[in-house]
Design an enzyme around this catalytic site. Structure first.
Site, short mmCIF file in Angstrom:
data_model
loop_
_atom_site.label_atom_id
_atom_site.label_comp_id
_atom_site.label_asym_id
_atom_site.label_seq_id
_atom_site.Cartn_x
_atom_site.Cartn_y
_atom_site.Cartn_z
CG ASP A 160 -1.64 -1.37 1.33
OD1 ASP A 160 -2.43 -1.68 0.44
OD2 ASP A 160 -1.36 -2.12 2.29
CG HIS A 188 -3.37 -5.30 3.07
ND1 HIS A 188 -2.90 -4.42 2.12
CD2 HIS A 188 -3.74 -6.40 2.39
CE1 HIS A 188 -2.99 -4.99 0.92
NE2 HIS A 188 -3.50 -6.20 1.07
N1 LIG Z 1 -0.76 -8.08 2.15
C1 LIG Z 1 -0.77 -7.78 0.88
O1 LIG Z 1 -0.43 -6.66 0.49
C2 LIG Z 1 -1.15 -8.79 -0.16
C3 LIG Z 1 -1.63 -10.02 0.18
N2 LIG Z 1 -1.99 -10.94 -0.78
C4 LIG Z 1 -2.45 -12.23 -0.30
O2 LIG Z 1 -1.38 -13.18 -0.39
C5 LIG Z 1 -1.90 -14.49 -0.42
C6 LIG Z 1 -1.20 -15.32 -1.48
O3 LIG Z 1 -1.46 -14.80 -2.76
P1 LIG Z 1 -1.08 -15.63 -4.08
O4 LIG Z 1 0.33 -16.10 -4.03
O5 LIG Z 1 -1.49 -14.78 -5.21
O6 LIG Z 1 -2.05 -16.87 -3.95
P2 LIG Z 1 -1.98 -18.27 -4.69
O7 LIG Z 1 -3.32 -18.89 -4.51
O8 LIG Z 1 -1.37 -18.13 -6.05
O9 LIG Z 1 -0.93 -19.07 -3.81
C7 LIG Z 1 -1.16 -19.42 -2.49
C8 LIG Z 1 -0.38 -20.69 -2.22
O10 LIG Z 1 -0.48 -20.97 -0.84
C9 LIG Z 1 -0.59 -22.36 -0.69
N3 LIG Z 1 -1.15 -22.64 0.63
C10 LIG Z 1 -2.44 -22.63 1.03
N4 LIG Z 1 -2.55 -23.00 2.30
C11 LIG Z 1 -1.29 -23.25 2.74
C12 LIG Z 1 -0.76 -23.69 3.97
N5 LIG Z 1 -1.55 -23.98 4.99
N6 LIG Z 1 0.58 -23.84 4.07
C13 LIG Z 1 1.38 -23.59 3.01
N7 LIG Z 1 0.93 -23.18 1.81
C14 LIG Z 1 -0.39 -23.02 1.68
C15 LIG Z 1 -1.46 -22.79 -1.86
O11 LIG Z 1 -1.29 -24.17 -2.13
C16 LIG Z 1 -0.93 -21.91 -2.98
O12 LIG Z 1 0.14 -22.53 -3.69
C17 LIG Z 1 -3.40 -14.33 -0.62
O13 LIG Z 1 -4.03 -14.45 0.65
C18 LIG Z 1 -3.54 -12.90 -1.12
O14 LIG Z 1 -4.81 -12.35 -0.83
C19 LIG Z 1 -1.86 -10.67 -2.11
C20 LIG Z 1 -1.38 -9.44 -2.51
C21 LIG Z 1 -1.03 -8.41 -1.58
O1 LIG Z 2 -6.80 -7.49 -2.96
C1 LIG Z 2 -6.34 -8.65 -2.95
O2 LIG Z 2 -7.01 -9.70 -2.93
C2 LIG Z 2 -4.85 -8.82 -2.93
C3 LIG Z 2 -4.28 -7.77 -2.06
O3 LIG Z 2 -4.31 -7.85 -0.87
C4 LIG Z 2 -3.74 -6.58 -2.71
O4 LIG Z 2 -3.46 -6.60 -3.91
O5 LIG Z 2 -3.57 -5.60 -2.00
#
Ligand SMILES: NC(=O)C1=CN([C@@H]2O[C@H](COP(=O)(O)OP(=O)(O)OC[C@H]3O[C@@H](n4cnc5c(N)ncnc54)[C@H](O)[C@@H]3O)[C@@H](O)[C@H]2O)C=CC1
Ligand SMILES: O=C([O-])CC(=O)C(=O)O
Length: 329
Positions: A160, A188
């Site tokens: 952010d 967030h």
């Molecule tokens: N804080 C922030 O600014 C942001 C947060 N996110 C969040 O990050 C997370 C991951 O996003 P992506 O990589 O795009 O998702 P994705 O779905 O591509 O990958 C998530 C991975 O986590 C694995 N996973 C699920 N449960 C698990 C566990 N208990 N232990 C280990 N691995 C596990 C899944 O098998 C998958 O490979 C989501 O919750 C998303 O909303 C995404 C963007 C920004």
């Molecule tokens: O909005 C979402 O699901 C992923 C996220 O947290 C971001 O991009 O900030």
């Protein structure tokens, strides 16, 4: 080059953020060009094969800093001896899922991971939670790790922060390197408050340079706060490379320090500063020195800012109550 590798555990290693993150860590962007890294990838059993594929590619990059790559489907093994934990894997919200379902599903992930950290991580463990809802997932992990100082559990609002810098740079035509002291307050989520009232653009107060309250309220704040949804709309998938880059920035600055004359934003356990109830993992303006985050003190908070901060902090309080009611705290 120091010889003892730093053990970095990445959960959700086979996901899209994991794919962008691991290669940056391996290149030295996380801990600097002289620190060897032992990578420990955690996935659910169904994700292990894809994580193995990513590990093959990491080997094929021949990164000089990588001392080992191990893949696990058991959190206890993955966090054993870990110095840094990047908690990316989470249960995404799917159609028809209520907030309580999402919090409960993630409690089932971050509770056991916190317990595994408590049991076996190194005494200097530092945790960044990326997986959403990141602030409350970090709270759950911290509460499952009573022997680890709660200050070691943080959640990511650096994306952010970086989004706010990008928007300000585009608006003013001033490079990001000359924009300082931007703050993200709160959660967030779309309730977050990107605050430019202490920021500087090319050495001048940002609010004066911009001088456009309507742009601030109707354009800048909603653009930053809803950028995640806009990326999903445009890409058909949520932010990945930018999220990975922000995770690198967060841990890099935590471990190696923030630059003099500036601050950044991170969600850290509140000590009651700025009226944020103690214990909530809320985003603040922070500096880091000697591997410890410190909240920037003494900033004047206008009535406009107060209302925005309070609204986002109230949402965090509601999330805390919801996970308490589910027995997760
Ligand atoms: N804080 C922030 O600014 C942001 C947060 N996110 C969040 O990050 C997370 C991951 O996003 P992506 O990589 O795009 O998702 P994705 O779905 O591509 O990958 C998530 C991975 O986590 C694995 N996973 C699920 N449960 C698990 C566990 N208990 N232990 C280990 N691995 C596990 C899944 O098998 C998958 O490979 C989501 O919750 C998303 O909303 C995404 C963007 C920004
Ligand atoms: O909005 C979402 O699901 C992923 C996220 O947290 C971001 O991009 O900030």
């Amino acid at each position: 080059m120091s010889t003892t590798p730093v053990k970095v555990t990445v959960t959700g290693a086979a996901g899209q953020i994991g794919y962008a993150l691991l290669f940056r860590i391996a290149s030295g962007a996380l801990l600097g060009p002289d620190t060897p890294v032992a990578l420990r990838l955690l996935e659910i059993p169904q994700g292990v094969k894809a994580a193995e594929g990513t590990a093959m590619e990491l080997v094929d990059c021949a990164f000089p800093l990588i001392s080992s790559i191990d893949i696990f489907d058991d959190p206890k093994a993955a966090f054993d001896g870990a110095n840094v934990g990047l908690l990316v894997g989470a249960r995404p919200r799917t159609a028809g899922m209520e907030r309580a379902d999402l919090l409960s599903a993630n409690g089932g992930i971050f509770g056991p991971q916190g317990a595994a950290i408590n049991e076996g991580a190194a005494s200097d463990i530092r945790v960044l939670v990326v997986g959403n809802p990141a602030n409350t997932n970090a709270l759950i992990a911290a509460s499952s790790a009573p022997d680890v100082p709660s200050s070691r559990f943080t959640a990511m609002t650096r994306l952010d922060q970086n989004r706010a810098l990008g928007q300000l740079s585009q608006k003013t035509g001033v490079p990001v390197s000359e924009i300082k002291k931007v703050t993200i307050w709160g959660n967030h989520s779309a309730s977050q408050y990107p605050d430019i009232f202490h920021a500087e653009v090319a050495g001048k107060p940002a609010a004066e340079v911009i001088n456009d309250q309507a742009w601030l309220e109707n354009d800048f704040i909603p653009t930053v706060a809803k950028r995640g949804a806009a990326i999903i709309e445009a890409r058909g998938a949520s932010s990945a490379a930018s999220a990975a880059s922000a995770a690198i920035d967060h841990v890099h600055d935590w471990v190696l320090g923030t630059p003099a004359g500036d601050w950044t934003s991170a969600a850290i356990p509140s000590d009651g500063s700025y009226g944020v109830p103690e214990g909530l993992i809320s985003s603040f303006p922070v500096t880091s020195e000697g591997g410890e985050w410190k909240i920037v003190q003494g900033l004047e908070i206008s009535e406009f800012s107060r209302g925005r901060i309070d609204a986002s902090v109230a949402e965090l309080g509601e999330e805390r109550e919801a996970v308490k009611a589910l027995g997760l705290l």
